[in-house]
Scaffold this motif. Structure first.
Motif, PDB file in Angstrom:
ATOM      1  N   ALA A  15      73.947   3.229 -78.179  1.00  7.21           N
ATOM      2  CA  ALA A  15      74.987   3.192 -77.022  1.00  7.21           C
ATOM      3  C   ALA A  15      74.542   2.277 -76.021  1.00  7.21           C
ATOM      4  CB  ALA A  15      74.917   4.765 -76.240  1.00  7.21           C
ATOM      5  N   LEU A  16      73.075   1.994 -75.757  1.00  4.85           N
ATOM      6  CA  LEU A  16      72.567   1.331 -74.760  1.00  4.85           C
ATOM      7  C   LEU A  16      72.744  -0.252 -75.406  1.00  4.85           C
ATOM      8  CD1 LEU A  16      69.340   3.119 -73.541  1.00  4.85           C
ATOM      9  CD2 LEU A  16      71.734   2.821 -72.428  1.00  4.85           C
ATOM     10  N   ASP A  17      72.498  -0.345 -76.375  1.00  5.16           N
ATOM     11  CA  ASP A  17      72.652  -1.646 -77.298  1.00  5.16           C
ATOM     12  C   ASP A  17      74.039  -2.303 -77.243  1.00  5.16           C
ATOM     13  OD1 ASP A  17      70.011  -1.953 -77.764  1.00  5.16           O
ATOM     14  OD2 ASP A  17      70.189  -1.814 -79.730  1.00  5.16           O
ATOM     15  N   LEU A  18      75.172  -1.208 -77.173  1.00  9.88           N
ATOM     16  CA  LEU A  18      76.489  -1.688 -77.160  1.00  9.88           C
ATOM     17  C   LEU A  18      76.750  -2.041 -75.743  1.00  9.88           C
ATOM     18  CD1 LEU A  18      77.987   1.072 -79.555  1.00  9.88           C
ATOM     19  CD2 LEU A  18      78.203  -1.379 -79.898  1.00  9.88           C
ATOM     20  N   LEU A 280      81.602  15.668 -71.576  1.00 14.88           N
ATOM     21  CA  LEU A 280      80.730  14.691 -70.893  1.00 14.88           C
ATOM     22  C   LEU A 280      80.598  13.440 -71.792  1.00 14.88           C
ATOM     23  CD1 LEU A 280      77.796  17.408 -70.050  1.00 14.88           C
ATOM     24  CD2 LEU A 280      79.197  16.102 -68.225  1.00 14.88           C
ATOM     25  N   LEU A 281      80.577  13.558 -72.938  1.00 12.50           N
ATOM     26  CA  LEU A 281      80.367  12.555 -74.092  1.00 12.50           C
ATOM     27  C   LEU A 281      81.612  11.589 -74.488  1.00 12.50           C
ATOM     28  CD1 LEU A 281      77.576  13.845 -76.174  1.00 12.50           C
ATOM     29  CD2 LEU A 281      77.450  12.576 -73.932  1.00 12.50           C
ATOM     30  N   HIS A 282      82.814  12.166 -74.201  1.00  8.67           N
ATOM     31  CA  HIS A 282      84.054  11.682 -74.686  1.00  8.67           C
ATOM     32  C   HIS A 282      84.270  10.248 -74.545  1.00  8.67           C
ATOM     33  CE1 HIS A 282      85.828  12.006 -70.677  1.00  8.67           C
ATOM     34  NE2 HIS A 282      86.829  11.478 -71.051  1.00  8.67           N
ATOM     35  N   ASP A 283      83.787   9.732 -73.501  1.00  7.19           N
ATOM     36  CA  ASP A 283      84.038   8.197 -73.189  1.00  7.19           C
ATOM     37  C   ASP A 283      82.739   7.464 -73.239  1.00  7.19           C
ATOM     38  OD1 ASP A 283      86.849   7.933 -72.646  1.00  7.19           O
ATOM     39  OD2 ASP A 283      86.574   8.096 -70.386  1.00  7.19           O
ATOM     40  N   ILE A 284      81.711   7.779 -74.002  1.00  9.48           N
ATOM     41  CA  ILE A 284      80.409   7.015 -74.200  1.00  9.48           C
ATOM     42  C   ILE A 284      80.911   5.848 -74.845  1.00  9.48           C
ATOM     43  CG2 ILE A 284      79.855   8.195 -76.371  1.00  9.48           C
ATOM     44  CD1 ILE A 284      77.134   8.408 -75.857  1.00  9.48           C
ATOM     45  N   GLY A 285      81.849   5.772 -76.152  1.00  5.82           N
ATOM     46  CA  GLY A 285      82.336   4.605 -76.316  1.00  5.82           C
ATOM     47  C   GLY A 285      82.737   3.324 -75.351  1.00  5.82           C
ATOM     48  N   LYS A 309      91.313   0.552 -76.461  1.00  5.41           N
ATOM     49  CA  LYS A 309      91.420   1.606 -77.824  1.00  5.41           C
ATOM     50  C   LYS A 309      90.288   1.900 -78.759  1.00  5.41           C
ATOM     51  CE  LYS A 309      95.518   0.221 -79.584  1.00  5.41           C
ATOM     52  NZ  LYS A 309      96.496   0.644 -80.495  1.00  5.41           N
ATOM     53  N   SER A 310      89.297   0.999 -78.713  1.00  7.60           N
ATOM     54  CA  SER A 310      88.372   0.995 -79.496  1.00  7.60           C
ATOM     55  C   SER A 310      87.042   1.799 -79.097  1.00  7.60           C
ATOM     56  CB  SER A 310      87.589  -0.658 -79.803  1.00  7.60           C
ATOM     57  OG  SER A 310      87.142  -1.060 -78.488  1.00  7.60           O
ATOM     58  N   HIS A 311      87.297   2.114 -77.678  1.00  5.98           N
ATOM     59  CA  HIS A 311      86.094   3.034 -77.206  1.00  5.98           C
ATOM     60  C   HIS A 311      86.037   4.614 -77.917  1.00  5.98           C
ATOM     61  CE1 HIS A 311      89.426   5.136 -74.730  1.00  5.98           C
ATOM     62  NE2 HIS A 311      88.392   6.269 -74.762  1.00  5.98           N
ATOM     63  N   THR A 315      82.975   5.833 -79.562  1.00  6.01           N
ATOM     64  CA  THR A 315      82.471   7.166 -79.236  1.00  6.01           C
ATOM     65  C   THR A 315      81.888   8.045 -80.678  1.00  6.01           C
ATOM     66  OG1 THR A 315      83.631   7.436 -77.511  1.00  6.01           O
ATOM     67  CG2 THR A 315      83.002   9.593 -78.607  1.00  6.01           C
ATOM     68  N   LYS A 316      82.814   8.020 -81.760  1.00  7.63           N
ATOM     69  CA  LYS A 316      82.529   8.654 -82.849  1.00  7.63           C
ATOM     70  C   LYS A 316      81.274   7.872 -83.467  1.00  7.63           C
ATOM     71  CE  LYS A 316      84.696  10.740 -87.125  1.00  7.63           C
ATOM     72  NZ  LYS A 316      83.921  11.996 -86.520  1.00  7.63           N
ATOM     73  N   ILE A 317      81.364   6.613 -83.631  1.00  3.11           N
ATOM     74  CA  ILE A 317      80.278   5.990 -84.270  1.00  3.11           C
ATOM     75  C   ILE A 317      78.969   6.307 -83.762  1.00  3.11           C
ATOM     76  CG2 ILE A 317      79.027   3.976 -84.356  1.00  3.11           C
ATOM     77  CD1 ILE A 317      81.446   4.108 -86.375  1.00  3.11           C
ATOM     78  N   ILE A 318      78.794   6.473 -82.403  1.00  2.00           N
ATOM     79  CA  ILE A 318      77.570   6.895 -81.780  1.00  2.00           C
ATOM     80  C   ILE A 318      77.216   8.156 -81.840  1.00  2.00           C
ATOM     81  CG2 ILE A 318      76.618   7.181 -79.365  1.00  2.00           C
ATOM     82  CD1 ILE A 318      78.276   4.838 -78.556  1.00  2.00           C
ATOM     83  N   LEU A 319      78.268   9.244 -81.850  1.00  2.00           N
ATOM     84  CA  LEU A 319      77.975  10.667 -81.959  1.00  2.00           C
ATOM     85  C   LEU A 319      77.816  11.015 -83.189  1.00  2.00           C
ATOM     86  CD1 LEU A 319      80.240  12.290 -79.095  1.00  2.00           C
ATOM     87  CD2 LEU A 319      77.983  11.436 -78.970  1.00  2.00           C
ATOM     88  N   ASP A 320      78.426  10.596 -84.372  1.00  2.00           N
ATOM     89  CA  ASP A 320      78.030  10.981 -85.494  1.00  2.00           C
ATOM     90  C   ASP A 320      76.524  10.359 -85.984  1.00  2.00           C
ATOM     91  OD1 ASP A 320      80.482  11.706 -85.921  1.00  2.00           O
ATOM     92  OD2 ASP A 320      81.243  10.287 -87.140  1.00  2.00           O
ATOM     93  N   ARG A 321      75.977   9.743 -85.433  1.00  2.00           N
ATOM     94  CA  ARG A 321      74.439   9.261 -85.522  1.00  2.00           C
ATOM     95  C   ARG A 321      73.785  10.755 -85.438  1.00  2.00           C
ATOM     96  NH1 ARG A 321      70.546   8.547 -87.352  1.00  2.00           N
ATOM     97  NH2 ARG A 321      69.061   6.662 -87.226  1.00  2.00           N
ATOM     98  N   ILE A 322      74.228  11.565 -84.446  1.00  2.00           N
ATOM     99  CA  ILE A 322      73.415  12.886 -84.555  1.00  2.00           C
ATOM    100  C   ILE A 322      74.239  14.070 -85.367  1.00  2.00           C
ATOM    101  CG2 ILE A 322      72.761  14.553 -82.461  1.00  2.00           C
ATOM    102  CD1 ILE A 322      73.543  12.323 -80.623  1.00  2.00           C
TER     103      ILE A 322
END
Length: 414
Positions: A15-18, A280-285, A309-311, A315-322
């Protein structure tokens, strides 16, 4: 529920790199040292590569297991304070100070590891005392010194060229800055690892071979419970909401609202907390979206809306890592789906959108409508529900979820 701390930290690093990738599109980033321009650098693998270099240095110096764990986490998250300040040039002392102080403050809330904050705070200091905070020599934590060297080596590395074409230039640059940016001992340590071909091959291939970092990383066989994970979700929500002037407290507001609705509907306590975390995490993208688009005070172009729209995809790319939070990831990334299959990014329909996702969607819309924005005042509840009812009539959102939201607000002061 038990959630891997290692996978959580890795997801945070992505997320930080993005966030850095999106930020450099809005700024010119130039380090004061040697007038190096990093504006064209590919930040997608910045945390990963910086961490690899840091761990190789720590390994060569034979540090303890606990030190290596702290170095590992600190390296992955060293830029956690940068996402809100990269609109300023790297030449600005204000940027350096805010970046480091903000990162140190944010990381204080990281569960289990309490010694990370000073490492983040001083990771931009120079060995000769010319850094932003004026620390000199051994006053600078050794982990901060290591990250400083690893960070700059990674920024000097250019993914457009093979490693053998640039290793000599990078090594020479590090040598020149001995006893200036870096200690002589740390420079000599770097020279020991840099003389081996495998180091440069790993640097070159780490972007698409995760096992390279996995093989050198310390064992972080630690699992968080849901309440500990909530603390990390709050850390990320603060970064998300502070990225744009349009969305201050948006994620926290949705989280509280969705949790209240979940309680009203009689969900078990654990599920209520999971939905809160999804809020809390829905907009992390959105960390991947340039501020020039997020903060645009006017109608978006078709291309800009496509970027926005890509956000949810990110979000799913980041959270699916967990891997341990599949439901949370699903609910968080579906908040723009619509019952008539006109939503995004997957065009799900009423048969495939879960009740939890519907709740989060409705709470997101209501929260956005009632929030003040720079270009308008927030709507009152009556006007907001009139718009929601219109969306029900169009077949876009769930009538039952809107009713539950309305009933919840009648019972609570929000």
């Amino acid at each position: 529920m038990k959630i891997s701390l290692d996978k959580t930290i890795r997801a945070m690093a992505i997320a930080l790199d993005l966030a850095e990738i999106s930020s450099v599109k809005d700024s010119t980033i130039i380090e004061d040292i040697s007038n190096i321009n990093f504006s064209n650098h590919n930040y997608l693998n910045h945390s990963k590569r910086t961490t690899y270099i840091s761990l190789k240095l720590g390994e060569q110096l034979n540090f303890s297991e606990i030190f290596m764990k702290e170095l590992y986490i600190s390296s992955l998250l060293h830029d956690i304070g940068a996402s809100n300040f990269l609109k300023e040039s790297h030449t600005s002392n204000t940027f350096i100070l805010d970046h480091c102080k903000n990162g140190s403050r944010i990381i204080e809330n990281l569960p289990l590891f309490t010694n990370i904050s000073p490492i983040i705070l001083y990771h931009h200091e120079n060995f000769d005392g010319s850094g932003a905070m004026g620390l000199k020599g051994d006053e600078i934590p050794i982990a901060s010194q290591i990250i400083r060297l690893a960070d700059l080596v990674e920024l000097l590395y250019d993914e457009n060229f093979t490693s053998h074409k640039q290793r000599s230039k990078i090594i020479s640059w590090v040598k020149i800055n001995s006893n200036f940016i870096f200690s002589e001992n740390l420079v000599n340590t770097f020279l020991c690892i840099a003389e081996k071909d495998i180091f440069w091959f790993d640097i070159e291939n780490i972007s698409f071979m995760d096992f390279i970092l996995d093989n050198i990383s310390p064992s972080l066989d630690i699992y968080l419970d849901l309440y500990e994970f909530e603390k990390i979700a709050y850390i990320l929500a603060s970064i998300i909401d502070n990225k744009s002037s349009f969305t201050a407290k948006h994620s926290k507001g949705i989280a509280d609202l969705a949790c209240m609705v979940s309680h009203h509907m009689g969900y078990p306590e654990e599920k209520c907390l999971e939905i809160k975390i999804a809020g809390l995490l829905h907009d992390i993208g959105k960390l991947a979206i340039p501020n020039s688009i997020l903060d645009k005070n006017g109608q978006l172009t078709k291309d800009e809306f496509s970027v926005i729209k890509s956000h949810v995809y990110y979000t799913k790319i980041i959270l699916d890592r967990i891997e341990d939070i599949k439901d949370i990831s699903e609910w968080a990334s579906n908040h723009h789906e619509k019952l008539n299959a006109t939503g995004y990014p997957r065009k799900l329909d009423r048969f495939t959108i879960s009740e939890e996702s519907r709740i989060l969607c409705v709470c997101d819309i209501y929260q956005a409508l009632t929030e003040d924005r720079p270009y308008r005042n927030g709507l009152n509840s009556e006007r907001a529900f009139a718009i929601l009812n219109g969306m029900i009539d169009e077949g876009l959102i769930c009538e039952h979820s809107v009713k539950e939201l309305k009933d919840t607000l009648k019972e609570n002061t929000y």
